[in-house]
Write an enzyme that holds these catalytic residues in place. Structure first.
Site, short mmCIF file in Angstrom:
data_model
loop_
_atom_site.label_atom_id
_atom_site.label_comp_id
_atom_site.label_asym_id
_atom_site.label_seq_id
_atom_site.Cartn_x
_atom_site.Cartn_y
_atom_site.Cartn_z
N HIS A 95 0.85 -1.19 0.00
CA HIS A 95 0.00 0.00 0.00
C HIS A 95 0.89 1.25 0.00
O HIS A 95 2.10 1.15 0.22
CB HIS A 95 -0.96 0.00 1.20
CG HIS A 95 -0.32 0.06 2.54
ND1 HIS A 95 -0.29 -1.02 3.41
CD2 HIS A 95 0.34 1.05 3.17
CE1 HIS A 95 0.35 -0.66 4.51
NE2 HIS A 95 0.74 0.59 4.39
P1 TYD Z 1 -2.91 -4.02 7.03
O1 TYD Z 1 -2.94 -2.55 6.75
O2 TYD Z 1 -3.40 -4.94 5.96
O3 TYD Z 1 -1.42 -4.46 7.39
P2 TYD Z 1 -0.10 -4.19 6.51
O4 TYD Z 1 -0.55 -3.43 5.29
O5 TYD Z 1 0.77 -3.35 7.37
O6 TYD Z 1 0.48 -5.49 6.17
O7 TYD Z 1 -3.70 -4.26 8.38
C1 TYD Z 1 -4.41 -5.45 8.64
C2 TYD Z 1 -5.72 -5.08 9.31
O8 TYD Z 1 -5.50 -4.40 10.53
C3 TYD Z 1 -6.60 -4.19 8.45
O9 TYD Z 1 -7.93 -4.66 8.58
C4 TYD Z 1 -6.49 -2.83 9.10
C5 TYD Z 1 -6.20 -3.17 10.55
N1 TYD Z 1 -5.38 -2.15 11.21
C6 TYD Z 1 -5.95 -1.29 12.12
O10 TYD Z 1 -7.17 -1.35 12.41
N2 TYD Z 1 -5.17 -0.36 12.75
C7 TYD Z 1 -3.84 -0.25 12.47
O11 TYD Z 1 -3.15 0.61 13.07
C8 TYD Z 1 -3.26 -1.14 11.51
C9 TYD Z 1 -1.80 -1.06 11.14
C10 TYD Z 1 -4.07 -2.07 10.90
#
Ligand code: TYD
Length: 135
Positions: free
Chosen positions: A51
C-alpha cells in the site's frame, strides 16, 4: 518520493547487560509519533504492506529477525533489508511499500505520524499509479 526515504541509525547503548535503543518523536524520529504497531507471526513467503499512504509518514524497524522493504514511487524502485533493531527506515508519504522475505521470528515495528485512517491508504497499485499521473 523515494529520494525522501532513508535508512538511519538509532542510539544504541551497550554494556555487559545488553543493549538499549530508544527514540523520541521530533528528535530521532522526524515526526510526532501518533501510533505504534508491530507485525509478527509472518510465515515464509508472506508479503505485507502493499500500500501507499497519502499523508502518513512512517519509520520501520526490525525489532527481531530480518525482512526486505521494497519502495516504489512510480519512477524508481529501491529495496532495503532491515536486520538490526537500532536501524530505522523512514518511508515518506506517497511511496508504495511491500514488506517481504521475512526471516523466522521477524518483528517489524512501525511508528507513524497519524492515527489509523483507511482513507489515507492506496491499497490498489493501479489506483496508486493513476493518482501519480494526476499530480
Ligand atoms: P494491514 O494494513 O493490511 O497491514 P499491513 O498493510 O501493514 O500489512 O492491516 C491489517 C488489518 O488491521 C486491516 O484490517 C487494518 C487493521 N489495522 C488497524 O485497524 N489499525 C492499524 O493501526 C493497523 C496497522 C491495521
Amino acid at each position: 518520493m523515494l529520494k525522501d526515504c532513508y535508512l538511519f541509525s538509532l542510539p544504541q547503548i551497550t554494556d555487559t547487560r545488553g543493549s538499549v535503543t530508544f527514540m523520541e518523536g521530533q528528535r530521532h524520529i522526524p515526526f510526532d509519533i501518533k501510533r505504534v504497531y508491530y507485525l509478527y507471526g509472518m510465515q515464509e513467503n508472506t508479503q505485507r504492506g502493499a500500500h501507499a499512504h497519502k499523508k502518513l509518514k512512517q519509520v520501520l524497524i526490525a525489532l527481531s529477525g530480518r525482512f526486505t522493504v521494497k519502495l516504489d514511487d512510480g519512477k524508481e524502485i529501491k529495496e532495503y533489508t532491515l536486520s538490526h533493531p537500532s536501524e530505522g527506515l523512514y518511508v515518506a508519504p506517497g511511496v508504495w511499500r511491500e514488506l517481504q522475505d521475512f526471516s523466522s521470528h521477524a518483528i517489524c515495528l512501525a511508528l507513524t505520524s497519524e492515527l489509523y485512517d483507511e482513507e489515507d491508504y492506496f491499497r490498489d497499485y493501479a489506483a496508486y499509479r493513476a493518482s501519480l499521473e494526476k499530480r
